[in-house]
Every structure is written in structure tokens, then in C-alpha cells.
Design an enzyme around this catalytic site. Structure first.
Site, PDB file in Angstrom:
ATOM      1  N   LYS A 279      46.369 112.142   4.168  1.00 54.71           N
ATOM      2  CA  LYS A 279      47.373 111.423   4.945  1.00 54.71           C
ATOM      3  C   LYS A 279      48.328 110.672   4.026  1.00 54.71           C
ATOM      4  O   LYS A 279      47.940 110.295   2.925  1.00 54.71           O
ATOM      5  CB  LYS A 279      46.677 110.383   5.840  1.00 54.71           C
ATOM      6  CG  LYS A 279      45.968 110.947   7.031  1.00 54.71           C
ATOM      7  CD  LYS A 279      45.393 109.817   7.876  1.00 54.71           C
ATOM      8  CE  LYS A 279      44.687 110.352   9.099  1.00 54.71           C
ATOM      9  NZ  LYS A 279      45.552 111.079  10.032  1.00 54.71           N
ATOM     10  N   ARG A 353      38.519 117.156  16.154  1.00 55.49           N
ATOM     11  CA  ARG A 353      38.152 118.258  17.058  1.00 55.49           C
ATOM     12  C   ARG A 353      36.997 119.074  16.500  1.00 55.49           C
ATOM     13  O   ARG A 353      36.264 119.710  17.248  1.00 55.49           O
ATOM     14  CB  ARG A 353      39.397 119.104  17.382  1.00 55.49           C
ATOM     15  CG  ARG A 353      39.996 119.833  16.229  1.00 55.49           C
ATOM     16  CD  ARG A 353      41.443 120.270  16.501  1.00 55.49           C
ATOM     17  NE  ARG A 353      42.380 119.157  16.350  1.00 55.49           N
ATOM     18  CZ  ARG A 353      43.697 119.258  16.555  1.00 55.49           C
ATOM     19  NH1 ARG A 353      44.225 120.414  16.930  1.00 55.49           N
ATOM     20  NH2 ARG A 353      44.474 118.206  16.395  1.00 55.49           N
TER      21      ARG A 353
HETATM   22  N1  BES Z   1      42.630 110.286  13.554  1.00 52.92           N
HETATM   23  C1  BES Z   1      43.813 111.064  13.520  1.00 52.92           C
HETATM   24  C2  BES Z   1      44.759 110.756  14.665  1.00 52.92           C
HETATM   25  C3  BES Z   1      45.302 109.355  14.699  1.00 52.92           C
HETATM   26  C4  BES Z   1      46.466 109.031  14.033  1.00 52.92           C
HETATM   27  C5  BES Z   1      44.657 108.392  15.443  1.00 52.92           C
HETATM   28  C6  BES Z   1      46.949 107.733  14.098  1.00 52.92           C
HETATM   29  C7  BES Z   1      45.142 107.110  15.503  1.00 52.92           C
HETATM   30  C8  BES Z   1      46.286 106.769  14.846  1.00 52.92           C
HETATM   31  C9  BES Z   1      43.451 112.550  13.581  1.00 52.92           C
HETATM   32  O1  BES Z   1      42.287 112.890  12.929  1.00 52.92           O
HETATM   33  C10 BES Z   1      44.568 113.292  12.934  1.00 52.92           C
HETATM   34  O2  BES Z   1      44.750 113.123  11.762  1.00 52.92           O
HETATM   35  N2  BES Z   1      45.275 114.097  13.702  1.00 52.92           N
HETATM   36  C11 BES Z   1      46.355 114.864  13.198  1.00 52.92           C
HETATM   37  C12 BES Z   1      46.260 116.256  13.770  1.00 52.92           C
HETATM   38  C13 BES Z   1      47.174 117.253  13.127  1.00 52.92           C
HETATM   39  C14 BES Z   1      46.802 117.441  11.667  1.00 52.92           C
HETATM   40  C15 BES Z   1      47.069 118.562  13.868  1.00 52.92           C
HETATM   41  C16 BES Z   1      47.646 114.182  13.606  1.00 52.92           C
HETATM   42  O3  BES Z   1      47.725 113.637  14.697  1.00 52.92           O
HETATM   43  O4  BES Z   1      48.575 114.189  12.802  1.00 52.92           O
HETATM   44 MN    MN Z   2      42.605 113.269  10.871  1.00 53.33          MN
END
Ligand code: BES
Ligand code: MN
Ligand code: ZN
Length: 501
Positions: A279, A353
């Protein structure tokens, strides 16, 4: 904080402050407010006349009684328009009131329910809302501060009631409100806790304590047991971290007349760095709260047991970290979930997921039904619905409607989004049965469609709580930081389902 109901009235009660509620647009105070107004030489009506007191939601006016009442202060909390009143307005007004009390160095306060307890709202619900408002609104996460401040905390709230039959209803509401708000606080504490403290093992420890306290059965699977269960998707995520993963299962048996159990599943990422698909640094620290779904289901099942609801509940939390270690999952790898389906990992940051694939498969295999899962799953859901709403997805409208109803009563905002057949192709992989990201557009939906592949025909509701698990504001019952969103919806849902038997 202690709560009690007492026979008494606002004119004679000895405490630091009396809290009154007022609807917006009221010209002449009535009920308890009228009594106080008279004792204070029209102080309240004067403030209404000058427009300083309007009764708007979240508005607080503090009046010094200058010895005209035994209480040092009178606080008037706005409830908004009478025709728009619901129980959540009272909860939030109390949240504001309790912070104002803290600012004014009050330790004890008294309030009265009579004005708000009319029509649809009964005394039990109102008392529970008052308790929840006070406990949640005054919440602070100070565990890691070494300098203890001198701030006074409210330690006693008295609800005044003359009618003895109502007193019992209020007592019941207080008991309920205390159990519910303690559960929300537990979830908030877990989410606010930094990831070096809140590891998967520590989550398991809290699950054990919750089980001991409330008479739940508990099973904690370690890596070896997960291997036996062939939970390849969850283990894939866990392999980049040196913290051992835990698969937490809590069961509450409150209804011996049936074998079936409803299931609450919560995503338990104690830290989500994104893994190799790392991230960006902005807000990465918020990902200590990526176990919010897990915290919520542990807290909720504890409260459901404490309330002795006539229902069977199973709470499941797949818990791990998602880190880019030397053994970490790499983009392009193919994993096999415990139901036999293969998954191409195109993005290691779509790890939630993967965990849920194995947790849902496990619940389905155990015959748990219906299933409600909560997960901080997608940033896309935050983009779609803004800060306050969780996205709701369901393969069964009856269960969806019950969850929506539960959310309404709890004051937790839910908005249903679709699971369109047409978007399923976005999750298609060239090398496996499915891939773990459907791309940018409709990201919350494609994530939910992915989960749907692991529930079969079991009635299922998915709540994407990526937005409301945290608040960036302090307002009403919300305090900046973790919200505990979902705890109250799950408890209300259990109440609805246990009553409908
Ligand atoms: N935990 C994150 C989603 C999230 C982001 C929750 C900000 C709370 C605040 C999740 O694991 C994630 O990283 N999702 C990605 C999915 C994508 C890579 C398909 C996202 O939302 O960018
Ligand atoms: Mn994630
Ligand atoms: Zn995540």
C-alpha cells in the site's frame, strides 16, 4: 460509569448537572424543562427567545443554576425536529451532553425520559439509548498515554422516574444498554489497539476471555489445524508474516430447541500492509484496524450471550497479518481454498476476500445459516457510499431485510448494493477458477461477488464496513478513531431473529 433509576425530580435532585432534552422549534418549555425554567426565573425560555437555544441535533446549552437548584448546572441537549425524532437522536444527544459534562468538570448527572418517551419509543429503549449515548460518547482510548490527566469523568448518571412500573422498564433498559455499550467499547478498544499489541494471538486471547466471561464455547485453530482443513487461501496470506495466524470460532447456545446456528464472520487482518502489492504510505497505519469485522463479531456474540437471547450463534474470525516478508504470497500465485476452488492472486492487497473464502467455506460446511459477514473489505465501498454507510450485499432478500431493520434500530447506516450476474466475468481468471480482484470499477461489488462464490446456497449477507469502522470526527456517540460499527446491528439482529421464533 454507574447508571441508576431513582424516584425524584429535577428540582430536588442533588448532583452536578441536570440534563434536559428539547425538540427543535419549541417555543415554550414543557414538562421537566418547564419546571426547571420556572425555578431558574425563565432562563430557558429567555434563551429560546433570543435564539441561543434552538434544540437542533447535537446542540448543547449549559446554564449555571446559581444556587436556584441543588444541581450546579442545567444542560439542554437538542433532539432536532419532533416529527423526525428517532431513538438515535436521543443516543447522539446524550453523547454530546456527556462530553459537555466532562468539559464542565461534572462527576454526576441526572436526566429524565418523559418528554422523549412518547409514541413509538418505549421506556426500555429510551433508557438503553441514554446509557449507550453516555458510555460511547465519553469513550477515550488512553491506554498508551503515560501522563494521566486530571480530567474529571462522569461516574454516575441517574434517570429520574416517578412511575414505579416504568422504573422497571428503565432498569431493564439500563441493563441492556450497559451490555451493548460494553461490547461496542470492547470492539473499539481492539480496533484502536496498535498492531504490535493486537496480533492474531492477542485476538484469540480476547476471544477466550469473552468466552469465559459469557459462557461461550471456544475453538482456536492454529496453522497446523488450518493445514488439515486445507485453508490454502488464508494460509497463503499468513505466510508473509512471522505472527502465527489464528482461526477463532466462538459458539453461543441460547436455544436448545433447534440445532441450527446463525453465523457471524469477521475479517481479522491485524495489520494489512498490502503484502507484496504494498500500500502507499498515506493512512497505512489505519490498517491496524483491518480486523474491525473480527472485533465486532467477538464483541457482539459476547453481548448476545450476556443478554441471554434465545438463539444459537457462531462467530468466526480468520486472523492474520498481511506483510511482504520473504515467504510472502506473490502476485500471480494460485491458491486453493478449503472448498476446493482455486484462486489466482492478482493483487496481494485483496487479501480480505482470501481469508473470507476459507471462513465462509468453513461455515457452510458446518451447516451454519444464515451467515452475516463483516469486513473492512474495499476502499471502493468508501468511495461509493462515503464515510457513514456500510455497503450491504445479499443473496437472500429476507435476511437482508432483517439486517437492514436491525441497522435502523441501531442507528448504523446500511445501504444495499447489487450483486449483478453481468459483473461476474470481471473476476474470471485465465489460470484458476477465479481471481481475487475484478479491477477498479465497482470494486465493492466485484469483491462481494467473489465472496458469493464461497457461500453456495446458504442465505448470506455481507457488510463492507471499510468506511464506517473509523470516524475522523467526534460527533454524537462517535469519537474520533474506532467506532465499533456493526456491534449494535448484530445484537439487534439477534434480538429480531430470537423474537421471531
Ligand atoms: N483493508 C483493505 C480495504 C480498506 C481500505 C479498508 C481502507 C479500510 C480502509 C483491503 O484489504 C484492500 O486493500 N482492498 C483493496 C482491494 C483491491 C486491491 C482490489 C482496495 O480497496 O484497494
Ligand atoms: Mn488489503
Ligand atoms: Zn485488508
Amino acid at each position: 460509569m454507574k447508571f441508576q433509576v431513582k424516584l425524584g425530580d429535577v428540582k430536588s435532585i442533588k448532583c452536578d448537572a441536570v440534563i434536559l432534552n428539547m425538540f427543535e422549534g419549541v417555543k415554550v418549555p414543557s414538562g421537566a424543562a418547564a419546571v426547571v425554567d420556572k425555578a431558574l426565573g425563565n432562563a430557558i425560555s429567555d434563551l429560546i427567545k433570543t435564539g441561543e437555544l434552538k434544540g437542533k441535533p447535537n446542540e448543547i446549552q449549559v446554564i449555571n443554576t446559581l444556587g436556584k437548584l441543588p444541581a450546579r448546572l442545567v444542560l439542554v441537549a437538542g433532539l432536532g425536529k419532533k416529527e423526525e425524532f428517532d431513538i438515535d437522536k436521543l443516543r447522539n444527544a446524550m453523547g454530546e451532553a456527556v462530553r459537555a459534562l466532562r468539559q464542565h468538570n461534572c462527576k454526576s448527572a441526572a436526566t429524565i425520559l418523559n418528554d422523549t418517551v412518547e409514541g413509538s419509543v418505549n421506556a426500555t429503549e429510551a433508557a438503553a439509548a441514554v446509557v449507550e449515548g453516555c458510555v460511547l460518547g465519553s469513550y477515550q482510548f488512553k491506554k498508551h498515554l503515560t501522563k494521566k490527566d486530571e480530567q474529571k469523568e462522569i461516574d454516575e448518571l441517574i434517570i429520574l422516574e416517578k412511575d414505579t412500573s416504568k422504573q422497571n422498564l428503565i432498569k431493564k433498559g439500563i441493563n441492556q444498554g450497559v451490555i451493548v455499550s460494553d461490547a461496542v467499547i470492547l470492539a473499539r478498544n481492539m480496533v484502536n489497539e496498535p498492531a504490535n499489541y493486537m496480533t492474531p494471538s492477542h485476538m484469540a486471547q480476547i476471544a477466550r476471555e469473552t468466552a469465559d466471561k459469557n459462557g461461550l464455547d471456544v475453538t482456536i485453530m492454529d496453522r497446523g489445524q488450518m493445514e488439515k482443513e486445507k485453508m490454502g487461501a488464508l494460509l497463503g496470506v499468513a505466510q508473509g508474516s512471522s505472527q502465527p495466524p489464528k482461526f477463532i470460532v466462538l459458539t453461543y447456545s441460547g436455544d436448545a430447541s433447534v440445532k441450527s446456528s446463525i453465523g457471524f464472520i469477521g475479517k481479522g487482518l491485524t495489520f494489512d500492509s498490502g503484502g507484496i502489492s504494498l500500500k502507499p504510505q498515506d493512512f497505512m497505519s489505519d490498517m491496524k484496524g483491518d480486523m474491525a469485522g473480527g472485533a465486532v463479531v467477538i464483541a457482539a456474540i459476547g453481548a448476545i450471550a450476556a443478554l441471554k437471547l434465545r438463539i444459537n450463534v457462531t462467530a468466526i474470525v480468520p486472523a492474520t497479518e498481511n506483510l511482504p516478508g520473504g515467504r510472502a504470497l506473490k502476485p500471480g500465485e494460485v491458491l486453493k481454498a478449503s472448498n476446493g476452488k482455486t484462486i489466482e492472486v492478482v493483487n496481494t492487497d485483496a487479501e480480505g476476500r482470501l481469508l473470507l473464502a476459507d471462513a465462509l467455506s468453513y461455515a457452510v460446511k458446518k451447516g451454519i445459516s444464515p451467515i452475516v459477514d463483516l469486513a473492512t473489505l474495499t476502499g471502493a465501498c468508501h468511495v461509493a457510499l462515503g464515510d457513514l454507510y456500510a455497503g450491504l450485499f445479499a443473496n437472500n432478500q429476507k435476511v437482508a431485510d432483517n439486517v437492514m431493520k436491525a441497522g435502523k434500530g441501531a442507528g448504523e447506516l446500511l445501504w444495499q448494493l447489487p450483486l449483478p450476474e453481468e459483473y461476474k466475468e470481471l473476476n474470471k481468471s485465465d489460470v484458476a477458477d477465479i481471481k481475487n480482484s475484478g479491477g477498479r470499477y465497482g470494486g465493492a461489488i466485484t469483491a462481494a461477488l467473489f465472496l458469493q462464490e464461497f457461500v453456495g446456497k446458504t442465505p448470506w449477507v455481507h457488510l463492507d464496513i471499510a468506511a464506517p469502522f473509523m470516524s475522523d470526527k467526534t460527533k454524537g456517540i462517535l469519537v474520533k478513531g474506532a467506532t465499533g460499527f456493526g456491534v449494535r446491528t448484530l445484537i439487534s439482529l439477534a434480538m429480531i431473529l430470537s423474537k421471531s421464533k
